[in-house]
Design a protein around this motif. Sequence first.
Motif, PDB file in Angstrom:
ATOM      1  N   LEU A  79      67.064 -44.901  16.553  1.00 28.62           N
ATOM      2  CA  LEU A  79      67.111 -43.991  15.399  1.00 28.62           C
ATOM      3  C   LEU A  79      68.295 -43.038  15.500  1.00 28.62           C
ATOM      4  O   LEU A  79      68.986 -42.774  14.501  1.00 28.62           O
ATOM      5  CB  LEU A  79      65.812 -43.186  15.300  1.00 28.62           C
ATOM      6  CG  LEU A  79      64.603 -43.911  14.736  1.00 28.62           C
ATOM      7  CD1 LEU A  79      63.349 -43.044  14.896  1.00 28.62           C
ATOM      8  CD2 LEU A  79      64.822 -44.249  13.274  1.00 28.62           C
ATOM      9  N   GLU A  80      68.542 -42.507  16.690  1.00 31.16           N
ATOM     10  CA  GLU A  80      69.669 -41.599  16.877  1.00 31.16           C
ATOM     11  C   GLU A  80      70.993 -42.312  16.625  1.00 31.16           C
ATOM     12  O   GLU A  80      71.896 -41.765  16.004  1.00 31.16           O
ATOM     13  CB  GLU A  80      69.648 -40.996  18.282  1.00 31.16           C
ATOM     14  CG  GLU A  80      68.539 -39.997  18.480  1.00 31.16           C
ATOM     15  CD  GLU A  80      68.369 -39.544  19.922  1.00 31.16           C
ATOM     16  OE1 GLU A  80      68.855 -40.241  20.847  1.00 31.16           O
ATOM     17  OE2 GLU A  80      67.746 -38.495  20.125  1.00 31.16           O
ATOM     18  N   ALA A  81      71.104 -43.549  17.084  1.00 34.52           N
ATOM     19  CA  ALA A  81      72.323 -44.321  16.859  1.00 34.52           C
ATOM     20  C   ALA A  81      72.531 -44.582  15.369  1.00 34.52           C
ATOM     21  O   ALA A  81      73.656 -44.472  14.854  1.00 34.52           O
ATOM     22  CB  ALA A  81      72.265 -45.635  17.627  1.00 34.52           C
ATOM     23  N   THR A  82      71.458 -44.915  14.662  1.00 31.97           N
ATOM     24  CA  THR A  82      71.540 -45.151  13.219  1.00 31.97           C
ATOM     25  C   THR A  82      71.947 -43.881  12.492  1.00 31.97           C
ATOM     26  O   THR A  82      72.792 -43.911  11.592  1.00 31.97           O
ATOM     27  CB  THR A  82      70.184 -45.665  12.681  1.00 31.97           C
ATOM     28  OG1 THR A  82      69.845 -46.860  13.377  1.00 31.97           O
ATOM     29  CG2 THR A  82      70.233 -45.924  11.190  1.00 31.97           C
ATOM     30  N   THR A  83      71.382 -42.745  12.891  1.00 32.04           N
ATOM     31  CA  THR A  83      71.713 -41.464  12.273  1.00 32.04           C
ATOM     32  C   THR A  83      73.181 -41.122  12.497  1.00 32.04           C
ATOM     33  O   THR A  83      73.876 -40.683  11.572  1.00 32.04           O
ATOM     34  CB  THR A  83      70.805 -40.343  12.834  1.00 32.04           C
ATOM     35  OG1 THR A  83      69.451 -40.699  12.600  1.00 32.04           O
ATOM     36  CG2 THR A  83      71.106 -39.019  12.186  1.00 32.04           C
ATOM     37  N   LYS A  85      75.602 -43.206  13.055  1.00 29.41           N
ATOM     38  CA  LYS A  85      76.408 -44.161  12.288  1.00 29.41           C
ATOM     39  C   LYS A  85      76.500 -43.712  10.826  1.00 29.41           C
ATOM     40  O   LYS A  85      77.553 -43.779  10.217  1.00 29.41           O
ATOM     41  CB  LYS A  85      75.788 -45.549  12.390  1.00 29.41           C
ATOM     42  CG  LYS A  85      76.716 -46.673  11.971  1.00 29.41           C
ATOM     43  CD  LYS A  85      76.049 -48.031  11.989  1.00 29.41           C
ATOM     44  CE  LYS A  85      75.590 -48.412  13.360  1.00 29.41           C
ATOM     45  NZ  LYS A  85      74.996 -49.767  13.414  1.00 29.41           N
ATOM     46  N   ARG A  86      75.390 -43.241  10.282  1.00 22.82           N
ATOM     47  CA  ARG A  86      75.375 -42.795   8.883  1.00 22.82           C
ATOM     48  C   ARG A  86      76.193 -41.524   8.703  1.00 22.82           C
ATOM     49  O   ARG A  86      76.821 -41.327   7.670  1.00 22.82           O
ATOM     50  CB  ARG A  86      73.935 -42.570   8.420  1.00 22.82           C
ATOM     51  CG  ARG A  86      73.182 -43.855   8.201  1.00 22.82           C
ATOM     52  CD  ARG A  86      71.801 -43.615   7.681  1.00 22.82           C
ATOM     53  NE  ARG A  86      71.110 -44.867   7.497  1.00 22.82           N
ATOM     54  CZ  ARG A  86      69.821 -44.979   7.234  1.00 22.82           C
ATOM     55  NH1 ARG A  86      69.087 -43.885   7.118  1.00 22.82           N
ATOM     56  NH2 ARG A  86      69.271 -46.155   7.105  1.00 22.82           N
ATOM     57  N   LYS A  87      76.175 -40.630   9.694  1.00 22.83           N
ATOM     58  CA  LYS A  87      76.946 -39.388   9.615  1.00 22.83           C
ATOM     59  C   LYS A  87      78.443 -39.659   9.616  1.00 22.83           C
ATOM     60  O   LYS A  87      79.208 -38.948   8.987  1.00 22.83           O
ATOM     61  CB  LYS A  87      76.603 -38.469  10.792  1.00 22.83           C
ATOM     62  CG  LYS A  87      75.299 -37.746  10.649  1.00 22.83           C
ATOM     63  CD  LYS A  87      75.115 -36.834  11.837  1.00 22.83           C
ATOM     64  CE  LYS A  87      73.803 -36.113  11.782  1.00 22.83           C
ATOM     65  NZ  LYS A  87      73.602 -35.240  12.955  1.00 22.83           N
ATOM     66  N   SER A  88      78.861 -40.685  10.349  1.00 22.12           N
ATOM     67  CA  SER A  88      80.279 -40.956  10.489  1.00 22.12           C
ATOM     68  C   SER A  88      80.875 -41.676   9.271  1.00 22.12           C
ATOM     69  O   SER A  88      82.074 -41.853   9.182  1.00 22.12           O
ATOM     70  CB  SER A  88      80.554 -41.785  11.753  1.00 22.12           C
ATOM     71  OG  SER A  88      79.943 -43.045  11.652  1.00 22.12           O
ATOM     72  N   ARG A  89      80.071 -42.075   8.319  1.00 15.83           N
ATOM     73  CA  ARG A  89      80.562 -42.770   7.109  1.00 15.83           C
ATOM     74  C   ARG A  89      81.186 -41.800   6.151  1.00 15.83           C
ATOM     75  O   ARG A  89      81.034 -40.747   5.913  1.00 15.83           O
ATOM     76  CB  ARG A  89      79.428 -43.502   6.402  1.00 15.83           C
ATOM     77  CG  ARG A  89      79.000 -44.740   7.153  1.00 15.83           C
ATOM     78  CD  ARG A  89      77.962 -45.463   6.384  1.00 15.83           C
ATOM     79  NE  ARG A  89      77.414 -46.549   7.192  1.00 15.83           N
ATOM     80  CZ  ARG A  89      76.461 -47.334   6.786  1.00 15.83           C
ATOM     81  NH1 ARG A  89      75.926 -47.178   5.599  1.00 15.83           N
ATOM     82  NH2 ARG A  89      76.020 -48.283   7.543  1.00 15.83           N
TER      83      ARG A  89
END
Length: 89
Positions: A79-83, A85-89
């Motif tokens: 979940l932290e990795a997904t979060t 990844k979404r922040k860096s978009r």
Amino acid sequence: MARTKKTAEGGALSGELLPPTPRINLANPECIRQEMARVYREARGKVINTAEASRLVFMLSQIAKAYELSIIEKRLTDLEATTEKRKSR
């Protein structure tokens, strides 16, 4: 590694060996539950004494908790990795 045979009172008889302990599959919660059920049935059937069964079930419950914790930790990491990844978009 030799293991010494124990008497009914828990004492060891010198020079006598115990048979090897069979490997029990504890790879997932269902396997752990099945092993707990087997220990319960053996205690009910007086194959093992209830004090030994209690110790075994306690250890199995600790293994189950450790397994659950590792799954939760992995999910949290995902979940932290997904979060991130979404922040860096």
